[in-house]
Design a protein around this motif. Structure first.
Motif, PDB file in Angstrom:
ATOM      1  N   TRP A  82      46.283  36.519  42.868  1.00 26.67           N
ATOM      2  CA  TRP A  82      46.388  35.920  41.989  1.00 26.67           C
ATOM      3  C   TRP A  82      46.268  34.608  42.091  1.00 26.67           C
ATOM      4  CZ3 TRP A  82      43.192  38.863  38.033  1.00 26.67           C
ATOM      5  CH2 TRP A  82      42.982  40.404  38.193  1.00 26.67           C
ATOM      6  N   PHE A  83      44.913  34.633  41.111  1.00 31.71           N
ATOM      7  CA  PHE A  83      45.116  32.720  40.795  1.00 31.71           C
ATOM      8  C   PHE A  83      44.247  32.029  39.111  1.00 31.71           C
ATOM      9  CE2 PHE A  83      45.782  31.082  45.511  1.00 31.71           C
ATOM     10  CZ  PHE A  83      45.626  32.289  45.641  1.00 31.71           C
ATOM     11  N   ARG A  84      44.434  30.771  39.308  1.00 32.89           N
ATOM     12  CA  ARG A  84      43.910  31.030  38.180  1.00 32.89           C
ATOM     13  C   ARG A  84      44.013  28.671  37.829  1.00 32.89           C
ATOM     14  NH1 ARG A  84      49.053  30.734  33.840  1.00 32.89           N
ATOM     15  NH2 ARG A  84      50.483  29.136  34.927  1.00 32.89           N
ATOM     16  N   GLN A  85      42.571  28.945  37.052  1.00 27.25           N
ATOM     17  CA  GLN A  85      42.191  27.104  36.893  1.00 27.25           C
ATOM     18  C   GLN A  85      41.854  27.108  35.503  1.00 27.25           C
ATOM     19  OE1 GLN A  85      38.866  26.638  39.536  1.00 27.25           O
ATOM     20  NE2 GLN A  85      39.635  24.980  40.151  1.00 27.25           N
ATOM     21  N   VAL A 100      40.793  30.046  33.817  1.00 30.77           N
ATOM     22  CA  VAL A 100      40.082  31.336  34.107  1.00 30.77           C
ATOM     23  C   VAL A 100      41.293  31.630  35.126  1.00 30.77           C
ATOM     24  CG1 VAL A 100      37.815  32.083  35.638  1.00 30.77           C
ATOM     25  CG2 VAL A 100      37.830  30.039  33.855  1.00 30.77           C
ATOM     26  N   TYR A 101      41.613  33.123  34.932  1.00 29.07           N
ATOM     27  CA  TYR A 101      42.422  33.772  36.261  1.00 29.07           C
ATOM     28  C   TYR A 101      40.943  34.664  37.027  1.00 29.07           C
ATOM     29  CZ  TYR A 101      46.168  32.852  33.521  1.00 29.07           C
ATOM     30  OH  TYR A 101      47.298  32.326  32.442  1.00 29.07           O
ATOM     31  N   TYR A 102      41.465  34.415  38.722  1.00 32.88           N
ATOM     32  CA  TYR A 102      40.756  35.121  39.223  1.00 32.88           C
ATOM     33  C   TYR A 102      41.525  35.869  40.263  1.00 32.88           C
ATOM     34  CZ  TYR A 102      37.698  31.008  38.905  1.00 32.88           C
ATOM     35  OH  TYR A 102      36.407  30.055  38.252  1.00 32.88           O
ATOM     36  N   CYS A 103      41.471  36.633  40.760  1.00 30.87           N
ATOM     37  CA  CYS A 103      41.929  37.748  41.937  1.00 30.87           C
ATOM     38  C   CYS A 103      41.222  38.030  43.711  1.00 30.87           C
ATOM     39  CB  CYS A 103      42.139  39.264  41.327  1.00 30.87           C
ATOM     40  SG  CYS A 103      39.961  39.923  41.619  1.00 30.87           S
ATOM     41  N   ALA A 104      41.621  37.658  44.412  1.00 31.34           N
ATOM     42  CA  ALA A 104      41.152  37.032  46.116  1.00 31.34           C
ATOM     43  C   ALA A 104      41.871  38.580  46.642  1.00 31.34           C
ATOM     44  CB  ALA A 104      41.610  36.063  46.095  1.00 31.34           C
ATOM     45  N   ALA A 105      40.859  38.696  47.574  1.00 29.08           N
ATOM     46  CA  ALA A 105      41.841  39.604  48.591  1.00 29.08           C
ATOM     47  C   ALA A 105      41.862  39.165  50.626  1.00 29.08           C
ATOM     48  CB  ALA A 105      40.804  40.438  49.137  1.00 29.08           C
ATOM     49  N   GLY A 106      42.517  39.278  50.647  1.00 28.30           N
ATOM     50  CA  GLY A 106      42.314  38.174  52.403  1.00 28.30           C
ATOM     51  C   GLY A 106      42.902  39.438  53.032  1.00 28.30           C
TER      52      GLY A 106
END
Length: 124
Positions: free
Chosen positions: A36-39, A93-99
């Motif tokens: 989870w990230f945010r910007q 703005v909150y983002y999810c990401a897959a690695g």
């Protein structure tokens, strides 16, 4: 390829809570480390936390420790970010990401797929 869709954002008062969801389609989520990230406007994307493929390991940024919790339900192909004691500075703005990496990482460049983001606004 996996598609990610975040939901659960919105407007909340300081001190309140939100739970964000990240639903995956296209591939089985258990194959991916999730982050989870945010910007915020004018700021770089900030790492918040990450969870291992099985969910037995998590890592958090200092800004998230003690207030945010990441969990996942691989059977539902969904990852969650529980946010408590929200502050106005959490507005972003909150983002999810897959690695595809095998270990949890904080570098956003290591993640292969991203959702479109969900806005979280915390009023004072």
């Amino acid at each position: 390829q996996v598609q990610l869709v975040e939901s659960g954002g919105g407007l909340v008062q300081a001190g309140g809570s939100l739970r964000l969801s990240c639903a995956a389609s296209g591939r089985t989520l258990s194959n991916y480390v999730m982050g989870w990230f945010r910007q915020a406007p004018g700021m770089e994307r900030e790492f918040l936390g990450t969870i291992s493929r099985s969910g037995d390991s998590t890592r958090y940024a200092d800004s998230a420790k003690g207030r945010f919790t990441i969990s996942r339900d691989n059977a539902k192909n969904t990852v969650y970010l529980q946010m408590n004691s929200l502050k106005p500075e959490d507005t972003a703005v909150y983002y999810c990401a897959a690695g595809l990496q095998s270990v949890t990482v904080v570098n956003p460049k290591m993640y292969n797929y991203w959702g479109q983001g969900t806005q979280v606004t915390v009023s004072s």
